[in-house]
Write a protein that holds these residues in place. Structure first.
Motif, PDB file in Angstrom:
ATOM      1  N   ARG A  34       0.835  -1.207   0.000  1.00 44.09           N
ATOM      2  CA  ARG A  34       0.000   0.000   0.000  1.00 44.09           C
ATOM      3  C   ARG A  34       0.868   1.254   0.000  1.00 44.09           C
ATOM      4  NH1 ARG A  34      -1.949   0.493   5.489  1.00 44.09           N
ATOM      5  NH2 ARG A  34       0.138   1.357   5.653  1.00 44.09           N
ATOM      6  N   ASP A  35       1.852   1.299   0.896  1.00 38.66           N
ATOM      7  CA  ASP A  35       2.707   2.485   1.003  1.00 38.66           C
ATOM      8  C   ASP A  35       3.572   2.669  -0.240  1.00 38.66           C
ATOM      9  OD1 ASP A  35       1.556   2.799   3.492  1.00 38.66           O
ATOM     10  OD2 ASP A  35       3.327   2.103   4.599  1.00 38.66           O
ATOM     11  N   VAL A  39      -1.391   4.252  -2.320  1.00 43.80           N
ATOM     12  CA  VAL A  39      -2.849   4.172  -2.416  1.00 43.80           C
ATOM     13  C   VAL A  39      -3.441   3.915  -1.031  1.00 43.80           C
ATOM     14  CG1 VAL A  39      -2.812   3.352  -4.817  1.00 43.80           C
ATOM     15  CG2 VAL A  39      -2.846   1.683  -2.938  1.00 43.80           C
ATOM     16  N   SER A  40      -4.748   4.055  -0.922  1.00 43.52           N
ATOM     17  CA  SER A  40      -5.433   3.801   0.345  1.00 43.52           C
ATOM     18  C   SER A  40      -5.631   2.301   0.550  1.00 43.52           C
ATOM     19  CB  SER A  40      -6.797   4.495   0.346  1.00 43.52           C
ATOM     20  OG  SER A  40      -7.658   3.870  -0.606  1.00 43.52           O
ATOM     21  N   ASP A  41      -5.937   1.930   1.789  1.00 42.87           N
ATOM     22  CA  ASP A  41      -6.275   0.538   2.093  1.00 42.87           C
ATOM     23  C   ASP A  41      -7.415   0.064   1.197  1.00 42.87           C
ATOM     24  OD1 ASP A  41      -4.378   0.395   4.097  1.00 42.87           O
ATOM     25  OD2 ASP A  41      -5.816   0.398   5.749  1.00 42.87           O
ATOM     26  N   THR A  43      -8.459   1.166  -1.739  1.00 39.88           N
ATOM     27  CA  THR A  43      -8.067   1.015  -3.144  1.00 39.88           C
ATOM     28  C   THR A  43      -7.278  -0.262  -3.344  1.00 39.88           C
ATOM     29  OG1 THR A  43      -8.089   3.398  -3.542  1.00 39.88           O
ATOM     30  CG2 THR A  43      -6.733   2.060  -5.029  1.00 39.88           C
TER      31      THR A  43
END
Length: 101
Positions: A34-35, A39-41, A43
């Protein structure tokens, strides 16, 4: 030469990057992926669910030795089918792009 096959499902930009990041490793922590993608969790979860639904990505949860709390880490990995599909997609993109020299 191995078969090339353009894969519409993999080709979406975030999913292409997910597969590209998972390809050289056995597994990757959801939070790290994710990082890295920025993107967001939600997404990442949506795209992982899509890849999982066709058998390209597997997920598992396990306790983390680094954590002091009881939360578990979600690990993601490309399945053998996912690796094969990603490799075939990359070959198709290389054919589309043509020679680089």
């Amino acid at each position: 030469m191995r078969e090339s096959r353009f894969d519409e499902l993999i080709h979406a930009p975030v999913r292409l990057r997910i597969c590209g990041l998972l390809r050289p490793v056995d597994r990757l922590d959801f939070a790290v992926l994710r990082d890295t993608l920025g993107v967001s969790d939600a997404t990442l979860s949506k795209h992982v669910k899509t890849l999982n639904s066709v058998g390209y990505v597997a997920s598992s949860k396990a306790a983390s030795l680094e954590r002091l709390d009881a939360r578990r880490v979600t690990w993601l990995s490309l399945t053998p089918e996912g690796r094969s599909a990603f490799d075939a997609h990359v070959r198709a993109l290389q054919e589309i792009a043509g020679p680089t020299e």
